[in-house]
Motif scaffolding. Sequence first.
Motif, PDB file in Angstrom:
ATOM      1  N   ARG A  35     -46.981 -25.821  36.348  1.00  0.00           N
ATOM      2  CA  ARG A  35     -46.635 -26.804  37.395  1.00  0.00           C
ATOM      3  C   ARG A  35     -45.167 -27.201  37.279  1.00  0.00           C
ATOM      4  N   ALA A  36     -44.704 -27.371  36.040  1.00  0.00           N
ATOM      5  CA  ALA A  36     -43.301 -27.730  35.809  1.00  0.00           C
ATOM      6  C   ALA A  36     -42.388 -26.628  36.343  1.00  0.00           C
ATOM      7  N   ALA A  37     -42.868 -25.380  36.269  1.00  0.00           N
ATOM      8  CA  ALA A  37     -42.072 -24.246  36.761  1.00  0.00           C
ATOM      9  C   ALA A  37     -42.245 -24.068  38.269  1.00  0.00           C
ATOM     10  N   GLY A  38     -43.035 -24.964  38.895  1.00  0.00           N
ATOM     11  CA  GLY A  38     -43.159 -24.942  40.346  1.00  0.00           C
ATOM     12  C   GLY A  38     -44.330 -24.144  40.888  1.00  0.00           C
ATOM     13  N   ALA A  39     -45.239 -23.687  40.016  1.00  0.00           N
ATOM     14  CA  ALA A  39     -46.396 -22.924  40.504  1.00  0.00           C
ATOM     15  C   ALA A  39     -47.439 -23.893  41.040  1.00  0.00           C
ATOM     16  N   GLU A  40     -47.799 -23.706  42.292  1.00  0.00           N
ATOM     17  CA  GLU A  40     -48.814 -24.575  42.919  1.00  0.00           C
ATOM     18  C   GLU A  40     -49.867 -23.733  43.617  1.00  0.00           C
ATOM     19  N   GLY A  41     -51.008 -24.339  43.894  1.00  0.00           N
ATOM     20  CA  GLY A  41     -52.053 -23.674  44.674  1.00  0.00           C
ATOM     21  C   GLY A  41     -52.577 -22.410  44.014  1.00  0.00           C
ATOM     22  N   ARG A  43     -51.389 -19.474  43.717  1.00  0.00           N
ATOM     23  CA  ARG A  43     -50.432 -18.720  42.893  1.00  0.00           C
ATOM     24  C   ARG A  43     -50.379 -19.249  41.473  1.00  0.00           C
ATOM     25  N   ALA A  44     -50.756 -20.512  41.290  1.00  0.00           N
ATOM     26  CA  ALA A  44     -50.692 -21.116  39.961  1.00  0.00           C
ATOM     27  C   ALA A  44     -51.612 -20.395  38.976  1.00  0.00           C
ATOM     28  N   MET A  45     -52.747 -19.871  39.467  1.00  0.00           N
ATOM     29  CA  MET A  45     -53.706 -19.182  38.594  1.00  0.00           C
ATOM     30  C   MET A  45     -53.022 -18.066  37.808  1.00  0.00           C
ATOM     31  N   GLY A  46     -52.282 -17.205  38.510  1.00  0.00           N
ATOM     32  CA  GLY A  46     -51.583 -16.100  37.857  1.00  0.00           C
ATOM     33  C   GLY A  46     -50.544 -16.593  36.869  1.00  0.00           C
ATOM     34  N   ALA A  47     -49.811 -17.627  37.277  1.00  0.00           N
ATOM     35  CA  ALA A  47     -48.766 -18.172  36.408  1.00  0.00           C
ATOM     36  C   ALA A  47     -49.370 -18.734  35.124  1.00  0.00           C
ATOM     37  N   VAL A  48     -50.482 -19.449  35.264  1.00  0.00           N
ATOM     38  CA  VAL A  48     -51.138 -20.049  34.097  1.00  0.00           C
ATOM     39  C   VAL A  48     -51.696 -18.954  33.196  1.00  0.00           C
ATOM     40  N   MET A  49     -52.349 -17.946  33.790  1.00  0.00           N
ATOM     41  CA  MET A  49     -52.916 -16.853  32.992  1.00  0.00           C
ATOM     42  C   MET A  49     -51.823 -16.135  32.196  1.00  0.00           C
ATOM     43  N   LYS A  50     -50.630 -15.965  32.802  1.00  0.00           N
ATOM     44  CA  LYS A  50     -49.512 -15.311  32.100  1.00  0.00           C
ATOM     45  C   LYS A  50     -49.114 -16.095  30.863  1.00  0.00           C
ATOM     46  N   ILE A  51     -49.173 -17.415  30.946  1.00  0.00           N
ATOM     47  CA  ILE A  51     -48.794 -18.269  29.814  1.00  0.00           C
ATOM     48  C   ILE A  51     -49.913 -18.270  28.758  1.00  0.00           C
ATOM     49  N   VAL A  52     -51.157 -18.355  29.229  1.00  0.00           N
ATOM     50  CA  VAL A  52     -52.305 -18.499  28.323  1.00  0.00           C
ATOM     51  C   VAL A  52     -52.652 -17.206  27.589  1.00  0.00           C
ATOM     52  N   ASN A  53     -52.692 -16.076  28.310  1.00  0.00           N
ATOM     53  CA  ASN A  53     -53.184 -14.832  27.713  1.00  0.00           C
ATOM     54  C   ASN A  53     -52.583 -14.460  26.353  1.00  0.00           C
ATOM     55  N   PRO A  54     -51.245 -14.461  26.207  1.00  0.00           N
ATOM     56  CA  PRO A  54     -50.710 -14.088  24.888  1.00  0.00           C
ATOM     57  C   PRO A  54     -51.156 -15.053  23.780  1.00  0.00           C
ATOM     58  N   LYS A  55     -51.368 -16.321  24.136  1.00  0.00           N
ATOM     59  CA  LYS A  55     -51.741 -17.329  23.122  1.00  0.00           C
ATOM     60  C   LYS A  55     -53.192 -17.179  22.661  1.00  0.00           C
ATOM     61  N   VAL A  56     -54.042 -16.690  23.545  1.00  0.00           N
ATOM     62  CA  VAL A  56     -55.478 -16.640  23.212  1.00  0.00           C
ATOM     63  C   VAL A  56     -55.993 -15.214  23.029  1.00  0.00           C
ATOM     64  N   GLN A  57     -55.090 -14.226  23.064  1.00  0.00           N
ATOM     65  CA  GLN A  57     -55.522 -12.833  22.969  1.00  0.00           C
ATOM     66  C   GLN A  57     -56.385 -12.605  21.729  1.00  0.00           C
ATOM     67  N   GLY A  58     -57.573 -12.068  21.946  1.00  0.00           N
ATOM     68  CA  GLY A  58     -58.480 -11.797  20.841  1.00  0.00           C
ATOM     69  C   GLY A  58     -59.249 -13.012  20.363  1.00  0.00           C
ATOM     70  N   LEU A  59     -58.889 -14.198  20.866  1.00  0.00           N
ATOM     71  CA  LEU A  59     -59.539 -15.423  20.397  1.00  0.00           C
ATOM     72  C   LEU A  59     -60.483 -16.016  21.435  1.00  0.00           C
TER      73      LEU A  59
END
Length: 154
Positions: free
Chosen positions: A114-120, A122-138
């Motif tokens: 949201r801080a980077a301006g992702a809304e609606g 499109r935000a799903m993809g932006a959030v997944m990009k941030i989350v995936n590397p952090k939770v990979q395999g977990l």
Amino acid sequence: MTSLKSKLQEDLTTAIKARDELRSATLRLTLAAITKEEVAGKEARELSDDEVLKVIAKEAKKRREAADAFAQGGRPQQAERELAEGEVLADYLPKQLSDDELTAIVAQAVEEARAAGAEGPRAMGAVMKIVNPKVQGLAEGGRVAAVVKQLLAG
């Protein structure tokens, strides 16, 4: 240091000696999947521990999906067997994140997106990009996506 694949092979030998049918069958299938992956490309190669973990995670996911299918098809014994095999594989995987831990990581990613301006939508993809590397395999992808949708809707 022993590679994860050698550990699986050693554990298979131990399971066979102990006549542990469930464990030996599960490890045999998993090692076969690893070997298949090693010869899948243009040339045979040794998988890294990370790649072996991905194969184990894929095998564990197959067991969960099969268990669900068997349970819904009214075949509880087969479902139990699949779940038991999944438990054997879980011993080799990193401990999965709890729901609270996963929600906290996703909530932080939603803020960042949201801080980077992702809304609606499109935000799903932006959030997944941030989350995936952090939770990979977990945490499994479906679980992650469900939490992301829930928090974005909230």
